[in-house]
Design a protein around this motif. Structure first.
Motif, PDB file in Angstrom:
ATOM      1  N   UNK A  67      47.332  33.498  36.260  1.00 17.50           N
ATOM      2  CA  UNK A  67      45.910  33.291  36.537  1.00 17.50           C
ATOM      3  C   UNK A  67      45.663  33.174  38.039  1.00 17.50           C
ATOM      4  N   UNK A  68      46.496  32.415  38.726  1.00 14.12           N
ATOM      5  CA  UNK A  68      46.373  32.267  40.178  1.00 14.12           C
ATOM      6  C   UNK A  68      46.565  33.605  40.895  1.00 14.12           C
ATOM      7  N   UNK A  69      47.537  34.388  40.447  1.00 15.51           N
ATOM      8  CA  UNK A  69      47.778  35.699  41.061  1.00 15.51           C
ATOM      9  C   UNK A  69      46.560  36.599  40.872  1.00 15.51           C
ATOM     10  N   UNK A  70      45.973  36.598  39.684  1.00 12.63           N
ATOM     11  CA  UNK A  70      44.795  37.435  39.429  1.00 12.63           C
ATOM     12  C   UNK A  70      43.593  36.984  40.249  1.00 12.63           C
ATOM     13  N   UNK A  71      43.432  35.680  40.424  1.00 10.51           N
ATOM     14  CA  UNK A  71      42.349  35.189  41.275  1.00 10.51           C
ATOM     15  C   UNK A  71      42.539  35.636  42.719  1.00 10.51           C
ATOM     16  N   UNK A  72      43.770  35.567  43.195  1.00  7.20           N
ATOM     17  CA  UNK A  72      44.065  36.028  44.556  1.00  7.20           C
ATOM     18  C   UNK A  72      43.816  37.524  44.675  1.00  7.20           C
ATOM     19  N   UNK A  73      44.204  38.283  43.663  1.00  7.54           N
ATOM     20  CA  UNK A  73      43.969  39.735  43.681  1.00  7.54           C
ATOM     21  C   UNK A  73      42.476  40.038  43.804  1.00  7.54           C
ATOM     22  N   UNK A  74      41.648  39.302  43.091  1.00  8.62           N
ATOM     23  CA  UNK A  74      40.198  39.498  43.177  1.00  8.62           C
ATOM     24  C   UNK A  74      39.681  39.220  44.578  1.00  8.62           C
ATOM     25  N   UNK A  75      40.195  38.169  45.205  1.00  7.55           N
ATOM     26  CA  UNK A  75      39.784  37.844  46.563  1.00  7.55           C
ATOM     27  C   UNK A  75      40.211  38.930  47.542  1.00  7.55           C
ATOM     28  N   UNK A  76      41.419  39.447  47.371  1.00  9.47           N
ATOM     29  CA  UNK A  76      41.896  40.519  48.251  1.00  9.47           C
ATOM     30  C   UNK A  76      41.045  41.771  48.076  1.00  9.47           C
ATOM     31  N   UNK A  77      40.701  42.112  46.840  1.00 11.14           N
ATOM     32  CA  UNK A  77      39.834  43.275  46.599  1.00 11.14           C
ATOM     33  C   UNK A  77      38.464  43.077  47.235  1.00 11.14           C
ATOM     34  N   UNK A  78      37.930  41.851  47.136  1.00 10.41           N
ATOM     35  CA  UNK A  78      36.629  41.549  47.750  1.00 10.41           C
ATOM     36  C   UNK A  78      36.714  41.698  49.264  1.00 10.41           C
ATOM     37  N   UNK A  79      37.796  41.206  49.860  1.00 10.79           N
ATOM     38  CA  UNK A  79      37.993  41.342  51.308  1.00 10.79           C
ATOM     39  C   UNK A  79      38.098  42.807  51.706  1.00 10.79           C
ATOM     40  N   UNK A  80      38.839  43.559  50.942  1.00  7.12           N
ATOM     41  CA  UNK A  80      39.029  44.975  51.251  1.00  7.12           C
ATOM     42  C   UNK A  80      37.711  45.727  51.190  1.00  7.12           C
ATOM     43  N   UNK A  81      36.941  45.468  50.154  1.00  7.10           N
ATOM     44  CA  UNK A  81      35.648  46.142  50.021  1.00  7.10           C
ATOM     45  C   UNK A  81      34.719  45.784  51.178  1.00  7.10           C
ATOM     46  N   UNK A  82      34.675  44.514  51.527  1.00  7.57           N
ATOM     47  CA  UNK A  82      33.843  44.086  52.650  1.00  7.57           C
ATOM     48  C   UNK A  82      34.282  44.707  53.966  1.00  7.57           C
ATOM     49  N   UNK A  83      35.578  44.778  54.182  1.00  8.80           N
ATOM     50  CA  UNK A  83      36.112  45.381  55.404  1.00  8.80           C
ATOM     51  C   UNK A  83      35.742  46.857  55.472  1.00  8.80           C
ATOM     52  N   UNK A  84      35.880  47.550  54.365  1.00 11.65           N
ATOM     53  CA  UNK A  84      35.517  48.975  54.322  1.00 11.65           C
ATOM     54  C   UNK A  84      34.039  49.162  54.626  1.00 11.65           C
ATOM     55  N   UNK A  85      33.215  48.213  54.193  1.00  9.81           N
ATOM     56  CA  UNK A  85      31.774  48.282  54.433  1.00  9.81           C
ATOM     57  C   UNK A  85      31.380  47.757  55.809  1.00  9.81           C
ATOM     58  N   UNK A  86      32.366  47.414  56.648  1.00 12.85           N
ATOM     59  CA  UNK A  86      32.083  46.990  58.011  1.00 12.85           C
ATOM     60  C   UNK A  86      31.694  45.532  58.168  1.00 12.85           C
ATOM     61  N   UNK A  87      31.907  44.720  57.157  1.00  7.85           N
ATOM     62  CA  UNK A  87      31.556  43.303  57.231  1.00  7.85           C
ATOM     63  C   UNK A  87      32.663  42.514  57.927  1.00  7.85           C
ATOM     64  N   UNK A  88      32.277  41.382  58.505  1.00  7.01           N
ATOM     65  CA  UNK A  88      33.264  40.482  59.099  1.00  7.01           C
ATOM     66  C   UNK A  88      33.907  39.684  57.968  1.00  7.01           C
ATOM     67  N   UNK A  89      35.165  39.935  57.711  1.00 11.38           N
ATOM     68  CA  UNK A  89      35.862  39.296  56.599  1.00 11.38           C
ATOM     69  C   UNK A  89      36.856  38.236  57.072  1.00 11.38           C
TER      70      UNK A  89
END
Length: 111
Positions: free
Chosen positions: A17-39
């Motif tokens: 469960x902890x690994x999956x939560x971390x994976x979601x956070x990493x995906x959110x960071x990646x998407x934001x970075x791709x969109x030019x947001x300050x992550x």
């Protein structure tokens, strides 16, 4: 076998469960970075959690391996040794905590 113990089933489920939560956070960071947001804030959270979770997972697995877990022939030994670097390299946990406390406004140095 150890794997037939409910406490091990539950611990592995918690870790997954902890690994999956971390994976979601990493995906959110990646998407934001791709969109030019300050992550910076979320990336610092992800790095902090990744380092700590890597230690927690390997420590739990090593516990289940018992004495065999410290034998150089086992993969868990390598993970236990090598994943410690995640919390040190590229910014120690304390650096990540300093960044996060600045974003929260609780760091004495302010923003």
């Amino acid at each position: 076998p150890l794997l037939h113990n409910q406490s091990i089933h539950f611990r592995l489920a918690e870790l997954q469960t902890e690994v999956e939560l971390l994976r979601s956070l990493v995906y959110r960071c990646t998407e934001g970075y791709i969109n030019g947001e300050d992550m910076t804030r979320l990336a610092s959270m992800a790095k902090l959690k990744a380092g700590r979770l890597a230690r927690e997972v390997t420590d739990s697995c090593l516990q289940y391996y018992g004495g065999m877990g410290f034998m150089n022939e086992t993969l868990i030994t390598r993970f236990y040794r090598d994943l410690r670097l995640v919390s040190i390299g590229g910014g120690a946990d304390e650096v990540m905590l300093g960044i996060l406390s600045k974003f929260m406004g609780t760091h004495p140095g302010g923003q």
